[in-house]
Design a protein around this motif. Structure first.
Motif, short mmCIF file in Angstrom:
data_model
loop_
_atom_site.label_atom_id
_atom_site.label_comp_id
_atom_site.label_asym_id
_atom_site.label_seq_id
_atom_site.Cartn_x
_atom_site.Cartn_y
_atom_site.Cartn_z
N MET A 1 33.31 45.08 43.13
CA MET A 1 34.33 44.25 42.84
C MET A 1 33.92 42.79 43.13
O MET A 1 33.18 42.41 44.13
N SER A 2 34.36 41.82 42.13
CA SER A 2 34.17 40.43 42.25
C SER A 2 34.95 39.77 42.52
O SER A 2 36.09 40.23 42.59
N ARG A 3 34.99 38.64 43.16
CA ARG A 3 35.88 37.48 43.56
C ARG A 3 35.97 36.42 42.48
O ARG A 3 34.81 35.89 42.00
N TYR A 4 37.00 36.08 41.89
CA TYR A 4 37.47 34.91 40.95
C TYR A 4 38.12 33.68 41.40
O TYR A 4 39.18 34.41 42.37
N VAL A 5 38.11 32.71 41.14
CA VAL A 5 38.92 31.60 41.38
C VAL A 5 39.69 31.32 40.38
O VAL A 5 39.17 30.86 39.12
N GLN A 24 48.64 23.57 38.83
CA GLN A 24 50.01 24.07 39.51
C GLN A 24 49.59 25.07 40.87
O GLN A 24 50.27 24.73 41.62
N LYS A 25 48.53 25.83 40.60
CA LYS A 25 48.06 26.58 41.65
C LYS A 25 46.78 27.14 41.49
O LYS A 25 46.31 27.46 40.27
N THR A 26 46.25 27.62 42.47
CA THR A 26 44.68 28.19 42.43
C THR A 26 44.61 29.27 43.41
O THR A 26 45.23 29.19 44.55
N ALA A 31 38.46 41.59 41.66
CA ALA A 31 38.65 42.25 40.64
C ALA A 31 37.45 42.90 40.10
O ALA A 31 36.52 42.24 40.27
N SER A 32 37.47 43.72 39.28
CA SER A 32 36.32 44.17 38.63
C SER A 32 35.75 43.40 37.44
O SER A 32 34.65 43.51 36.80
N SER A 33 36.53 42.63 36.63
CA SER A 33 36.35 41.84 35.49
C SER A 33 37.11 40.72 35.41
O SER A 33 38.12 40.33 36.20
N GLU A 34 36.62 39.77 34.73
CA GLU A 34 37.51 38.46 34.42
C GLU A 34 39.07 38.77 33.99
O GLU A 34 39.79 38.05 34.24
N ASP A 59 50.07 25.72 31.33
CA ASP A 59 49.77 25.72 29.91
C ASP A 59 48.56 26.59 29.63
O ASP A 59 48.55 27.16 28.44
N ARG A 60 47.60 26.84 30.57
CA ARG A 60 46.36 27.56 30.42
C ARG A 60 45.83 28.10 31.74
O ARG A 60 46.38 27.55 32.78
N ILE A 61 45.02 28.78 31.68
CA ILE A 61 44.52 29.34 32.89
C ILE A 61 42.84 29.08 32.93
O ILE A 61 42.20 29.62 31.62
N GLN A 62 42.42 28.73 33.96
CA GLN A 62 40.78 28.63 34.01
C GLN A 62 40.62 29.46 35.12
O GLN A 62 41.04 30.02 36.26
N ILE A 63 39.21 30.24 34.73
CA ILE A 63 38.80 31.38 35.72
C ILE A 63 37.37 31.23 36.06
O ILE A 63 36.62 30.83 35.10
N LYS A 64 37.03 31.17 37.13
CA LYS A 64 35.52 30.95 37.64
C LYS A 64 35.04 32.25 38.52
O LYS A 64 35.79 32.55 39.52
N SER A 65 33.75 32.51 38.67
CA SER A 65 33.38 33.52 39.44
C SER A 65 33.13 32.97 40.86
O SER A 65 32.59 31.59 40.89
N ALA A 66 33.62 33.34 42.03
CA ALA A 66 33.35 32.80 43.29
C ALA A 66 32.43 33.44 43.94
O ALA A 66 32.04 33.17 45.06
#
Length: 70
Positions: A1-5, A24-26, A31-34, A59-66
């Motif tokens: 399991m990995s952590r994502y922001v 708007q919110k972080t 989860a196991s994948s992006e 409008d969109r989602i940004q995802i980064k590995s934490a």
């Protein structure tokens, strides 16, 4: 399991009439994948913001590995 922001971003007009990007919110999601993190974050965002669809407030989602590697 990995952590994502996961950040939910929206383009709005600033006071000077120029378009700016606003977060708007972080959320931090485990989860196991992006892809899974994105879907879980959408569900959590909707629940927290009392929405039926996340795109009503973003409008969109940004995802980064934490995860930190040594």
């Amino acid at each position: 399991m990995s952590r994502y922001v996961v950040s939910f971003m929206k383009d709005v007009l600033g006071g000077n009439g120029r378009q700016i990007e606003v977060c708007q919110k972080t959320l931090e999601i485990d989860a196991s994948s992006e892809g899974e993190a994105t879907e879980l974050a959408k569900q959590k965002f909707c629940k927290v913001e009392h929405l039926c669809e996340w795109s009503l407030h973003a409008d969109r989602i940004q995802i980064k590995s934490a995860d930190f590697t040594s």
